[in-house]
Design an enzyme around this catalytic site. Structure first.
Site, PDB file in Angstrom:
ATOM      1  N   GLY A  44      -0.466   1.128  -4.627  1.00 49.35           N
ATOM      2  CA  GLY A  44      -0.765   2.444  -5.191  1.00 49.35           C
ATOM      3  C   GLY A  44      -1.296   3.413  -4.150  1.00 49.35           C
ATOM      4  O   GLY A  44      -0.923   4.592  -4.121  1.00 49.35           O
ATOM      5  N   CYS A  45      -2.156   2.922  -3.276  1.00 46.10           N
ATOM      6  CA  CYS A  45      -2.762   3.775  -2.248  1.00 46.10           C
ATOM      7  C   CYS A  45      -1.722   4.194  -1.207  1.00 46.10           C
ATOM      8  O   CYS A  45      -1.754   5.315  -0.702  1.00 46.10           O
ATOM      9  CB  CYS A  45      -3.938   3.060  -1.598  1.00 46.10           C
ATOM     10  SG  CYS A  45      -5.219   2.639  -2.813  1.00 46.10           S
ATOM     11  N   THR A  46      -0.797   3.299  -0.912  1.00 45.86           N
ATOM     12  CA  THR A  46       0.282   3.631   0.017  1.00 45.86           C
ATOM     13  C   THR A  46       1.178   4.708  -0.596  1.00 45.86           C
ATOM     14  O   THR A  46       1.482   5.716   0.049  1.00 45.86           O
ATOM     15  CB  THR A  46       1.112   2.373   0.354  1.00 45.86           C
ATOM     16  OG1 THR A  46       0.239   1.413   0.956  1.00 45.86           O
ATOM     17  CG2 THR A  46       2.246   2.693   1.304  1.00 45.86           C
ATOM     18  N   GLY A  49      -0.583   8.132  -0.580  1.00 47.44           N
ATOM     19  CA  GLY A  49      -0.590   8.714   0.760  1.00 47.44           C
ATOM     20  C   GLY A  49       0.774   9.238   1.166  1.00 47.44           C
ATOM     21  O   GLY A  49       0.892  10.320   1.761  1.00 47.44           O
TER      22      GLY A  49
END
Length: 156
Positions: A44-46, A49
């Site tokens: 999710g964080c990738t 970003g």
């Protein structure tokens, strides 16, 4: 007590990628998106970003900078930014200083376990350093686009 819309971001000083130190004064003179995410190199964080990187040229055209914030170390941040080719810097907040200012470090539950962690949240700050918009408990899908739309409204 976390910052509320209409309030000026208090002073802070934290390390960021590209050998930068980011302070409250770096959040003035232009719009700023501060997005808080739980952990480097997770799916999710990738995605989040990469979505902000994809739209970064449009944010820049509107005089807006972007910073990602998590509690990961500078080494992890540098690796994550380089591997994903993010077009903006990541702020390392190992002691949850900025997380606490914005109220994103909270008790979370996952598979019945309780732990403290970052609740995915995004904040839009105007060129005076004032918080003008907040998104809490963010779902990644189309979120960067929502933030861009909101910025466009503030710029008109």
């Amino acid at each position: 007590m976390s910052i509320k819309p209409g309030e000026i971001v208090p002073n802070f000083s934290l390390e960021a990628t590209s050998n930068r130190i980011i302070t409250q004064s770096d959040l003035t003179q232009q719009y700023t998106v501060l997005y808080f995410y739980p952990k480097d190199s997770t799916p999710g964080c990738t995605t989040e970003g990469l979505d902000f990187t994809l739209l970064h040229p449009e944010f820049k055209q509107l005089n807006c900078q972007i910073f990602g914030v998590s509690m990961d170390s500078m080494k992890r941040h540098e690796n994550f930014k380089a591997k994903q080719n993010f077009s903006f810097d990541l702020i390392s907040d190992p002691d949850a200083l900025l997380c606490n200012l914005f109220g994103t470090y909270q008790l979370k539950k996952n598979f019945g376990k309780e732990y403290m962690g970052i609740v995915r949240s995004t904040f839009l700050i105007n060129p005076k350093g004032e918080l003008i918009e907040e998104w809490r408990n963010v779902k990644v899908k189309e979120h960067a686009q929502q933030v861009l739309q909101s910025l466009k409204q503030h710029c008109n």
